[in-house]
Write a protein that holds these residues in place. Structure first.
Motif, PDB file in Angstrom:
ATOM      1  N   GLU A  63      27.646 -32.193  23.793  1.00  0.00           N
ATOM      2  CA  GLU A  63      29.001 -32.083  24.308  1.00  0.00           C
ATOM      3  C   GLU A  63      29.875 -33.255  23.866  1.00  0.00           C
ATOM      4  OE1 GLU A  63      29.328 -31.074  28.446  1.00  0.00           O
ATOM      5  OE2 GLU A  63      28.582 -29.045  28.052  1.00  0.00           O
ATOM      6  N   TYR A  64      29.277 -34.230  23.220  1.00  0.00           N
ATOM      7  CA  TYR A  64      30.041 -35.294  22.568  1.00  0.00           C
ATOM      8  C   TYR A  64      30.230 -34.981  21.081  1.00  0.00           C
ATOM      9  CZ  TYR A  64      31.501 -39.870  20.884  1.00  0.00           C
ATOM     10  OH  TYR A  64      32.197 -40.888  20.285  1.00  0.00           O
ATOM     11  N   ALA A  65      29.135 -34.655  20.404  1.00  0.00           N
ATOM     12  CA  ALA A  65      29.165 -34.513  18.947  1.00  0.00           C
ATOM     13  C   ALA A  65      29.867 -33.237  18.493  1.00  0.00           C
ATOM     14  CB  ALA A  65      27.740 -34.557  18.388  1.00  0.00           C
ATOM     15  N   GLU A  66      29.669 -32.128  19.207  1.00  0.00           N
ATOM     16  CA  GLU A  66      30.261 -30.858  18.761  1.00  0.00           C
ATOM     17  C   GLU A  66      31.786 -30.872  18.869  1.00  0.00           C
ATOM     18  OE1 GLU A  66      31.611 -26.618  19.062  1.00  0.00           O
ATOM     19  OE2 GLU A  66      31.769 -28.234  20.539  1.00  0.00           O
ATOM     20  N   PRO A  67      32.380 -31.329  19.975  1.00  0.00           N
ATOM     21  CA  PRO A  67      33.843 -31.447  19.991  1.00  0.00           C
ATOM     22  C   PRO A  67      34.364 -32.426  18.943  1.00  0.00           C
ATOM     23  CG  PRO A  67      32.986 -31.463  22.226  1.00  0.00           C
ATOM     24  CD  PRO A  67      31.800 -31.582  21.314  1.00  0.00           C
ATOM     25  N   LEU A  68      33.659 -33.542  18.758  1.00  0.00           N
ATOM     26  CA  LEU A  68      34.079 -34.508  17.754  1.00  0.00           C
ATOM     27  C   LEU A  68      34.145 -33.864  16.371  1.00  0.00           C
ATOM     28  CD1 LEU A  68      34.725 -37.423  16.902  1.00  0.00           C
ATOM     29  CD2 LEU A  68      32.259 -37.795  16.680  1.00  0.00           C
ATOM     30  N   ALA A  69      33.141 -33.067  16.031  1.00  0.00           N
ATOM     31  CA  ALA A  69      33.130 -32.405  14.734  1.00  0.00           C
ATOM     32  C   ALA A  69      34.303 -31.441  14.590  1.00  0.00           C
ATOM     33  CB  ALA A  69      31.803 -31.657  14.549  1.00  0.00           C
ATOM     34  N   ARG A  70      34.609 -30.725  15.658  1.00  0.00           N
ATOM     35  CA  ARG A  70      35.718 -29.774  15.587  1.00  0.00           C
ATOM     36  C   ARG A  70      37.071 -30.475  15.507  1.00  0.00           C
ATOM     37  NH1 ARG A  70      35.827 -24.894  19.615  1.00  0.00           N
ATOM     38  NH2 ARG A  70      34.065 -25.697  20.830  1.00  0.00           N
ATOM     39  N   PHE A  71      37.231 -31.566  16.267  1.00  0.00           N
ATOM     40  CA  PHE A  71      38.480 -32.313  16.192  1.00  0.00           C
ATOM     41  C   PHE A  71      38.710 -32.866  14.789  1.00  0.00           C
ATOM     42  CE2 PHE A  71      38.128 -33.031  20.953  1.00  0.00           C
ATOM     43  CZ  PHE A  71      39.162 -32.157  21.248  1.00  0.00           C
ATOM     44  N   ARG A  72      37.626 -33.338  14.165  1.00  0.00           N
ATOM     45  CA  ARG A  72      37.761 -33.860  12.812  1.00  0.00           C
ATOM     46  C   ARG A  72      38.117 -32.734  11.835  1.00  0.00           C
ATOM     47  NH1 ARG A  72      33.098 -38.110  11.270  1.00  0.00           N
ATOM     48  NH2 ARG A  72      34.544 -38.325   9.518  1.00  0.00           N
ATOM     49  N   LYS A  73      37.461 -31.602  11.994  1.00  0.00           N
ATOM     50  CA  LYS A  73      37.731 -30.474  11.096  1.00  0.00           C
ATOM     51  C   LYS A  73      39.172 -29.988  11.237  1.00  0.00           C
ATOM     52  CE  LYS A  73      36.082 -25.842   9.872  1.00  0.00           C
ATOM     53  NZ  LYS A  73      35.089 -24.780  10.175  1.00  0.00           N
ATOM     54  N   GLU A  74      39.669 -29.960  12.472  1.00  0.00           N
ATOM     55  CA  GLU A  74      41.032 -29.485  12.723  1.00  0.00           C
ATOM     56  C   GLU A  74      42.073 -30.579  12.533  1.00  0.00           C
ATOM     57  OE1 GLU A  74      41.980 -26.312  13.422  1.00  0.00           O
ATOM     58  OE2 GLU A  74      39.882 -25.777  13.026  1.00  0.00           O
ATOM     59  N   GLN A  75      41.630 -31.780  12.164  1.00  0.00           N
ATOM     60  CA  GLN A  75      42.512 -32.917  11.893  1.00  0.00           C
ATOM     61  C   GLN A  75      43.414 -33.259  13.083  1.00  0.00           C
ATOM     62  OE1 GLN A  75      44.281 -31.639   8.042  1.00  0.00           O
ATOM     63  NE2 GLN A  75      43.038 -33.256   7.127  1.00  0.00           N
ATOM     64  N   ILE A  76      42.790 -33.363  14.238  1.00  0.00           N
ATOM     65  CA  ILE A  76      43.502 -33.782  15.446  1.00  0.00           C
ATOM     66  C   ILE A  76      43.420 -35.300  15.554  1.00  0.00           C
ATOM     67  CG2 ILE A  76      43.662 -33.549  17.948  1.00  0.00           C
ATOM     68  CD1 ILE A  76      44.175 -30.945  16.378  1.00  0.00           C
ATOM     69  N   GLN A  77      44.554 -35.959  15.522  1.00  0.00           N
ATOM     70  CA  GLN A  77      44.545 -37.422  15.620  1.00  0.00           C
ATOM     71  C   GLN A  77      44.631 -37.895  17.065  1.00  0.00           C
ATOM     72  OE1 GLN A  77      46.907 -39.628  12.868  1.00  0.00           O
ATOM     73  NE2 GLN A  77      47.134 -41.387  14.232  1.00  0.00           N
ATOM     74  N   ASP A  78      45.545 -37.311  17.846  1.00  0.00           N
ATOM     75  CA  ASP A  78      45.693 -37.723  19.232  1.00  0.00           C
ATOM     76  C   ASP A  78      46.314 -36.597  20.045  1.00  0.00           C
ATOM     77  OD1 ASP A  78      48.219 -38.016  18.031  1.00  0.00           O
ATOM     78  OD2 ASP A  78      48.005 -40.187  17.915  1.00  0.00           O
ATOM     79  N   THR A  79      46.343 -36.778  21.354  1.00  0.00           N
ATOM     80  CA  THR A  79      46.750 -35.698  22.244  1.00  0.00           C
ATOM     81  C   THR A  79      47.673 -36.205  23.347  1.00  0.00           C
ATOM     82  OG1 THR A  79      44.862 -36.010  23.739  1.00  0.00           O
ATOM     83  CG2 THR A  79      44.549 -34.503  21.876  1.00  0.00           C
ATOM     84  N   VAL A  80      48.358 -35.259  23.982  1.00  0.00           N
ATOM     85  CA  VAL A  80      49.074 -35.484  25.237  1.00  0.00           C
ATOM     86  C   VAL A  80      48.505 -34.483  26.220  1.00  0.00           C
ATOM     87  CG1 VAL A  80      51.283 -35.363  26.432  1.00  0.00           C
ATOM     88  CG2 VAL A  80      51.163 -36.327  24.122  1.00  0.00           C
ATOM     89  N   VAL A  81      47.971 -34.980  27.336  1.00  0.00           N
ATOM     90  CA  VAL A  81      47.250 -34.136  28.280  1.00  0.00           C
ATOM     91  C   VAL A  81      48.160 -33.718  29.431  1.00  0.00           C
ATOM     92  CG1 VAL A  81      45.305 -34.034  29.883  1.00  0.00           C
ATOM     93  CG2 VAL A  81      45.057 -35.221  27.686  1.00  0.00           C
TER      94      VAL A  81
END
Length: 357
Positions: A63-81
Motif C-alpha cells: 500500500e506504499y509501493a503500489e500507489p507510489l508507482a502509479r503516481f510516478r507513472k501518471e506524473q503527479i508532482q503534488d496535490t491539494v486535498v
C-alpha cells in the motif's frame, strides 16, 4: 491353551506380514513411489500467506509501493486535498431529493426517520424535530457541495496553466460521495486529473465516478491512506464534515504546529459559521492549551473565490516562486521524475516524517 487356539494365534501372526518385521517394512516403504507433488506456490502468489498475520508487513509495503508507482507513472508532482462530509449529496436540480447516507462511505441511504423532512411533511405537520432540522441543514450542505465543486474547478483550471511536464496541485479526495464527489467532479469537469483515496469498509461503499480511473485507489489500512493524503499535499481544504474530517484536519494541524512537516502547507477551513459552531478554538488559546499563533496555521473562507485566492497565494509563495528562483521551471533545468535519485532512507521516509534538525 488348546491346539485350535494356538493354531489361530500362529495364523494371525503370519498375516501381519512385513509390519511384524521392521527391516522388511522399511524396505517396502523405500520401494514405494510417492504420488506426484504439485509445485509449491510462489510466496507472492500465495493468498493464504499474503492474507495472514505473517503477511501483514508485505500488505503494508504494497500500500506504499503500489500507489507510489502509479503516481510516478501518471506524473503527479503534488496535490491539494479536499475533506468534507460523505453523508450528503448535492442538489443539481429542483426535483432532486437530497438524501442522508447511512454511514461515511456507504451507498445506502439512512433510515427514513433520519432523512430531511419533505415540504409536504412539514406542511402536514408529520415531520419530527430531527427531520425538520435536517431539512434546513440539507439545503446548507447542498450549497457546500456546489462550492466544493466550483473551487475544484477554479483550482484545476489555474494549475493546468502552470508550465510543467508533471501535474501540479492535483485535486485529491477520499474517493467517496458528498464533498469528496464534489471535489473530484469539479476537477474532472475542468479537464484535469483527479485522485480518489478510498478505504475498504465493512459495509457497502463505492468510489465516485469522477475519479480519474488510473488514480482510483482503495486502501485496507487507514494509516497508509493517511500517509498518501499528506505525502504529496501542498494544501488542504476542509469543508463541513464529521469525525473523519475533524480527524484529518487536526492531524495535519498538529504536524504543522509541532514542526514535523518539512514543507509549508496551506490550510483553508471552509464555512466559518459551521466550524465555529463545532469548535471554539479561542477557548484553547484563552486557557493556554495552544499558542495564539497556532490560529495562524489555517484561514477561514466562505466562498469558492475567496478560498481559491488563499490557495493560489499560498501555493505560489511557498512553491512556485521558490522553484522559479532555483531554476526548476521548464526551460532552465530538466525536471527529475517523482522521487527519483533518492537514497533508500529518503525513499522510505515521506516528507511528513522528516523532522527539523
Amino acid at each position: 491353551m488348546d491346539e485350535r487356539q494356538g493354531s489361530e494365534d500362529r495364523h494371525q501372526g503370519t498375516d501381519q506380514g512385513p509390519a511384524s518385521n521392521p527391516e522388511t517394512a522399511t524396505a517396502a516403504a523405500v520401494n514405494m513411489t510417492p504420488p506426484p507433488l504439485e509445485p509449491a506456490p510462489l510466496a507472492y502468489e500465495n493468498p493464504a500467506f499474503l492474507n495472514s498475520a505473517d503477511g501483514r508487513l508485505i500488505r503494508i509495503m504494497a500500500e506504499y509501493a503500489e500507489p507510489l508507482a502509479r503516481f510516478r507513472k501518471e506524473q503527479i508532482q503534488d496535490t491539494v486535498v479536499f475533506f468534507g462530509s460523505a453523508r450528503f449529496r448535492g442538489r443539481e436540480e429542483a426535483d432532486h431529493a437530497l438524501e442522508l447516507l447511512e454511514n461515511t462511505g456507504a451507498t445506502r441511504p439512512a433510515p427514513r426517520e433520519e432523512q430531511p423532512a419533505s415540504i409536504p411533511q412539514i406542511v402536514e405537520g408529520t415531520a419530527t424535530d430531527l427531520q425538520r432540522k435536517r431539512a434546513v441543514a440539507a439545503v446548507e450542505m447542498a450549497r457546500y457541495y456546489e462550492d466544493a465543486r466550483r473551487l475544484a474547478q477554479l483550482l484545476t483550471y489555474w494549475a493546468s496553466a502552470i508550465p510543467s511536464r508533471r501535474h501540479r496541485f492535483v485535486v485529491t479526495s477520499g474517493g467517496g460521495p458528498g464533498i469528496m464527489e464534489a471535489a473530484n467532479r469539479g476537477a474532472h469537469e475542468a479537464g484535469g486529473k483527479t485522485i480518489g483515496l478510498n478505504i475498504r469498509l465493512p459495509f457497502e461503499q463505492a468510489p465516485n465516478p469522477y475519479i480519474t480511473p488510473s488514480l482510483n485507489f482503495e486502501f485496507h489500512y487507514f494509516f497508509m491512506r493517511k500517509l498518501w493524503f499528506a505525502y504529496l499535499s501542498k494544501a488542504l481544504v476542509v469543508f463541513p464534515g464529521g469525525f473523519g474530517t475533524l480527524d484529518e484536519m487536526f492531524e495535519v494541524l498538529t504536524l504543522a504546529q509541532t514542526q514535523k512537516l518539512a514543507k509549508k502547507i496551506t490550510v483553508v477551513v471552509y464555512g466559518t459559521e459551521y466550524w465555529k459552531k463545532v469548535f471554539n478554538l479561542q477557548t484553547l488559546v484563552d486557557t493556554g492549551a495552544i499558542s495564539p499563533k497556532d490560529l495562524d496555521l489555517f484561514q477561514y473562507a466562505d466562498t469558492p473565490e475567496q478560498a481559491f485566492e488563499i490557495l493560489k497565494k499560498g501555493l505560489t509563495e511557498n512553491y512556485l516562486i521558490p522553484e522559479a528562483a532555483q531554476g526548476k521551471l521548464p526551460g532552465r533545468t530538466p525536471e527529475p521524475e517523482l522521487l527519483s535519485n533518492l537514497n533508500i532512507d529518503e525513499f522510505l521516509s515521506p516528507e511528513l516524517a522528516k523532522t527539523r534538525k
